[in-house]
Design a protein around this motif. Structure first.
Motif, PDB file in Angstrom:
ATOM      1  N   VAL A 184       0.832  -1.206   0.000  1.00 38.57           N
ATOM      2  CA  VAL A 184       0.000   0.000   0.000  1.00 38.57           C
ATOM      3  C   VAL A 184       0.864   1.253   0.000  1.00 38.57           C
ATOM      4  CG1 VAL A 184      -1.756   1.300   1.263  1.00 38.57           C
ATOM      5  CG2 VAL A 184      -1.904  -1.191   1.143  1.00 38.57           C
ATOM      6  N   ALA A 185       1.938   1.250   0.795  1.00 36.15           N
ATOM      7  CA  ALA A 185       2.828   2.414   0.840  1.00 36.15           C
ATOM      8  C   ALA A 185       3.482   2.650  -0.515  1.00 36.15           C
ATOM      9  CB  ALA A 185       3.899   2.212   1.917  1.00 36.15           C
ATOM     10  N   GLY A 234       2.154   6.083  -1.727  1.00 32.96           N
ATOM     11  CA  GLY A 234       3.079   7.095  -1.233  1.00 32.96           C
ATOM     12  C   GLY A 234       2.805   7.487   0.207  1.00 32.96           C
ATOM     13  N   LEU A 235       1.836   6.848   0.853  1.00 39.18           N
ATOM     14  CA  LEU A 235       1.508   7.167   2.244  1.00 39.18           C
ATOM     15  C   LEU A 235       2.518   6.518   3.179  1.00 39.18           C
ATOM     16  CD1 LEU A 235      -2.373   6.609   2.188  1.00 39.18           C
ATOM     17  CD2 LEU A 235      -1.144   8.791   2.030  1.00 39.18           C
ATOM     18  N   LYS A 236       2.767   7.186   4.306  1.00 29.49           N
ATOM     19  CA  LYS A 236       3.666   6.662   5.330  1.00 29.49           C
ATOM     20  C   LYS A 236       3.121   7.012   6.709  1.00 29.49           C
ATOM     21  CE  LYS A 236       7.810   7.331   2.437  1.00 29.49           C
ATOM     22  NZ  LYS A 236       8.038   5.914   2.148  1.00 29.49           N
ATOM     23  N   GLY A 237       3.592   6.302   7.725  1.00 28.85           N
ATOM     24  CA  GLY A 237       3.246   6.628   9.104  1.00 28.85           C
ATOM     25  C   GLY A 237       1.755   6.591   9.383  1.00 28.85           C
ATOM     26  N   GLU A 238       1.273   7.588  10.098  1.00 29.35           N
ATOM     27  CA  GLU A 238      -0.128   7.613  10.522  1.00 29.35           C
ATOM     28  C   GLU A 238      -1.109   7.702   9.363  1.00 29.35           C
ATOM     29  OE1 GLU A 238      -1.477   6.908  13.411  1.00 29.35           O
ATOM     30  OE2 GLU A 238       0.589   6.410  13.979  1.00 29.35           O
ATOM     31  N   PRO A 239      -0.847   8.498   8.305  1.00 33.65           N
ATOM     32  CA  PRO A 239      -1.768   8.483   7.159  1.00 33.65           C
ATOM     33  C   PRO A 239      -1.905   7.095   6.543  1.00 33.65           C
ATOM     34  CG  PRO A 239      -0.368  10.412   7.054  1.00 33.65           C
ATOM     35  CD  PRO A 239       0.165   9.563   8.171  1.00 33.65           C
ATOM     36  N   LEU A 240      -0.793   6.355   6.450  1.00 26.34           N
ATOM     37  CA  LEU A 240      -0.846   4.996   5.920  1.00 26.34           C
ATOM     38  C   LEU A 240      -1.664   4.098   6.829  1.00 26.34           C
ATOM     39  CD1 LEU A 240       0.051   2.727   4.016  1.00 26.34           C
ATOM     40  CD2 LEU A 240       2.170   2.551   5.345  1.00 26.34           C
ATOM     41  N   ARG A 241      -1.446   4.212   8.137  1.00 26.84           N
ATOM     42  CA  ARG A 241      -2.206   3.403   9.096  1.00 26.84           C
ATOM     43  C   ARG A 241      -3.701   3.717   9.015  1.00 26.84           C
ATOM     44  NH1 ARG A 241       0.171   1.048  13.324  1.00 26.84           N
ATOM     45  NH2 ARG A 241       1.897   2.523  13.226  1.00 26.84           N
ATOM     46  N   ASP A 242      -4.031   5.004   8.873  1.00 29.33           N
ATOM     47  CA  ASP A 242      -5.424   5.437   8.773  1.00 29.33           C
ATOM     48  C   ASP A 242      -6.071   4.880   7.506  1.00 29.33           C
ATOM     49  OD1 ASP A 242      -7.772   6.983   9.470  1.00 29.33           O
ATOM     50  OD2 ASP A 242      -7.181   8.394   7.894  1.00 29.33           O
ATOM     51  N   PHE A 243      -5.354   4.957   6.389  1.00 28.65           N
ATOM     52  CA  PHE A 243      -5.882   4.446   5.119  1.00 28.65           C
ATOM     53  C   PHE A 243      -6.163   2.949   5.200  1.00 28.65           C
ATOM     54  CE2 PHE A 243      -5.174   2.413   1.013  1.00 28.65           C
ATOM     55  CZ  PHE A 243      -6.066   3.096   0.200  1.00 28.65           C
ATOM     56  N   MET A 244      -5.223   2.198   5.760  1.00 23.11           N
ATOM     57  CA  MET A 244      -5.386   0.753   5.840  1.00 23.11           C
ATOM     58  C   MET A 244      -6.519   0.365   6.784  1.00 23.11           C
ATOM     59  SD  MET A 244      -1.543  -0.793   5.564  1.00 23.11           S
ATOM     60  CE  MET A 244      -2.256  -2.401   5.255  1.00 23.11           C
ATOM     61  N   HIS A 245      -6.695   1.143   7.848  1.00 23.39           N
ATOM     62  CA  HIS A 245      -7.796   0.878   8.776  1.00 23.39           C
ATOM     63  C   HIS A 245      -9.143   1.099   8.097  1.00 23.39           C
ATOM     64  CE1 HIS A 245     -10.053   0.723  12.518  1.00 23.39           C
ATOM     65  NE2 HIS A 245     -10.593   1.893  12.205  1.00 23.39           N
ATOM     66  N   ASP A 261      -6.075  -7.065  -9.358  1.00 24.23           N
ATOM     67  CA  ASP A 261      -7.290  -6.772  -8.595  1.00 24.23           C
ATOM     68  C   ASP A 261      -6.978  -5.879  -7.402  1.00 24.23           C
ATOM     69  OD1 ASP A 261      -9.019  -8.255 -10.207  1.00 24.23           O
ATOM     70  OD2 ASP A 261      -8.591 -10.108  -9.120  1.00 24.23           O
ATOM     71  N   VAL A 262      -5.923  -6.231  -6.679  1.00 28.01           N
ATOM     72  CA  VAL A 262      -5.546  -5.448  -5.499  1.00 28.01           C
ATOM     73  C   VAL A 262      -5.058  -4.060  -5.903  1.00 28.01           C
ATOM     74  CG1 VAL A 262      -3.972  -5.329  -3.524  1.00 28.01           C
ATOM     75  CG2 VAL A 262      -5.002  -7.512  -4.166  1.00 28.01           C
ATOM     76  N   LEU A 263      -4.301  -3.982  -6.984  1.00 27.47           N
ATOM     77  CA  LEU A 263      -3.793  -2.698  -7.454  1.00 27.47           C
ATOM     78  C   LEU A 263      -4.938  -1.769  -7.847  1.00 27.47           C
ATOM     79  CD1 LEU A 263      -1.582  -0.762  -8.305  1.00 27.47           C
ATOM     80  CD2 LEU A 263      -1.407  -1.993 -10.476  1.00 27.47           C
ATOM     81  N   TYR A 264      -5.924  -2.280  -8.590  1.00 25.58           N
ATOM     82  CA  TYR A 264      -7.068  -1.461  -8.974  1.00 25.58           C
ATOM     83  C   TYR A 264      -7.850  -1.015  -7.746  1.00 25.58           C
ATOM     84  CZ  TYR A 264      -6.287  -2.877 -13.828  1.00 25.58           C
ATOM     85  OH  TYR A 264      -5.749  -3.079 -15.059  1.00 25.58           O
ATOM     86  N   TYR A 265      -7.967  -1.915  -6.772  1.00 19.66           N
ATOM     87  CA  TYR A 265      -8.681  -1.593  -5.543  1.00 19.66           C
ATOM     88  C   TYR A 265      -7.982  -0.447  -4.801  1.00 19.66           C
ATOM     89  CZ  TYR A 265     -10.510  -2.140  -0.794  1.00 19.66           C
ATOM     90  OH  TYR A 265     -11.062  -1.898   0.446  1.00 19.66           O
ATOM     91  N   ILE A 266      -6.651  -0.548  -4.660  1.00 23.44           N
ATOM     92  CA  ILE A 266      -5.890   0.496  -3.980  1.00 23.44           C
ATOM     93  C   ILE A 266      -6.008   1.819  -4.722  1.00 23.44           C
ATOM     94  CG2 ILE A 266      -3.556   1.244  -3.355  1.00 23.44           C
ATOM     95  CD1 ILE A 266      -2.856  -1.676  -2.837  1.00 23.44           C
ATOM     96  N   ASN A 267      -5.924   1.769  -6.052  1.00 25.52           N
ATOM     97  CA  ASN A 267      -6.013   2.988  -6.863  1.00 25.52           C
ATOM     98  C   ASN A 267      -7.361   3.671  -6.695  1.00 25.52           C
ATOM     99  OD1 ASN A 267      -4.928   4.774  -8.978  1.00 25.52           O
ATOM    100  ND2 ASN A 267      -6.569   3.920 -10.221  1.00 25.52           N
TER     101      ASN A 267
END
Length: 242
Positions: free
Chosen positions: A190-191, A195-206, A223-229
């Motif tokens: 995901v990072a 390009g997310l790191k730290g708390e923004p990355l944690r927030d996005f994944m949550h 499938d996962v790449l399209y989902y993340i995008n």
């Protein structure tokens, strides 16, 4: 040399002389972080080259260790490359050490390649689970042979173990599903794509972690790449304007 330069040199000299005068060394406070996600690295092993003292990083990646002049740190953590750091008395504040993950952190070229490590880990976890469960049954059977008077109590104990094992099986399956989600939708993947790191990355994944059933229905890397995008666009649209 300017006045500012002289003042800085004097401060550095004072720190060095003070440290060298302390035969007990100086305590370094540090923190281990993942170089890609910037998440804390817990249970990392930090060793002084001179004293061979070893400490562990806590849940937030923090550690403290006593060091001597010209000492070196050796840093080891599961899933990360070995690293070293030369101690410097100018490390006054907490020092952050970024560790690089080992192996391939991004999806492989094929689904078979991507899942091979997960499948191997899953087999090992299942074998360990069955091994521990087998030990419970063995203990019960050996006690049942000790005498008729123990039969009733042991039957009750045996049935309770059945219930506990059924609960353990459900827990094992839940943990396996979590492991599968973390493998397909890992912080490193995901990072890398967001390009997310730290708390923004944690927030996005949550917020946007896909379900186990969705991932099973969408087995490819694409499938996962399209989902993340799709989800990162939604996430950024909801962020307050700067």
């Amino acid at each position: 040399m300017s006045y500012t330069g002289k003042l800085f040199a004097a401060v550095v000299l004072l720190v060095i002389l003070s440290a060298e005068g302390n035969s007990q060394g100086i305590t370094l406070h540090g923190r281990l972080r993942d170089s890609i996600t910037h998440f804390p690295v817990e249970r990392g092993s930090i060793t002084s080259f001179m004293s061979r003292q070893t400490v562990r990083s806590d849940l937030k990646g923090y550690f403290s260790i006593l060091l001597q002049p010209n000492d070196h740190l050796q840093i080891l953590a599961e899933g990360y490359k070995y690293d070293t750091l030369q101690f410097n008395y100018l490390f006054i504040d907490t020092v952050t050490i970024y560790l690089s993950p080992t192996g391939n952190i991004l999806p492989g070229v094929t689904v078979r390649t991507q899942y091979s490590k997960y499948q191997l880990d899953s087999i090992n976890r299942r074998n360990e689970f069955e091994k521990n469960r087998g030990q419970v049954y063995k203990a019960v059977e050996s006690r049942r042979s000790e005498g008729f008077g123990l039969t009733i109590n042991l039957d009750r104990f045996f049935k309770k173990k059945h219930r506990n094992q059924a609960s353990g099986e459900r827990m094992f399956n839940t943990l396996e599903q979590m492991a599968y989600i973390n493998y397909r939708f890992s912080p490193h993947i995901v990072a890398y794509y967001t390009g997310l790191k730290g708390e923004p990355l944690r927030d996005f994944m949550h917020r946007y972690s896909p379900t186990y059933s969705w991932l099973r229905q969408h087995p490819t890397n694409e499938d996962v790449l399209y989902y993340i995008n799709e989800k990162i666009k939604e996430y950024r649209a909801k962020q307050p304007k700067q």
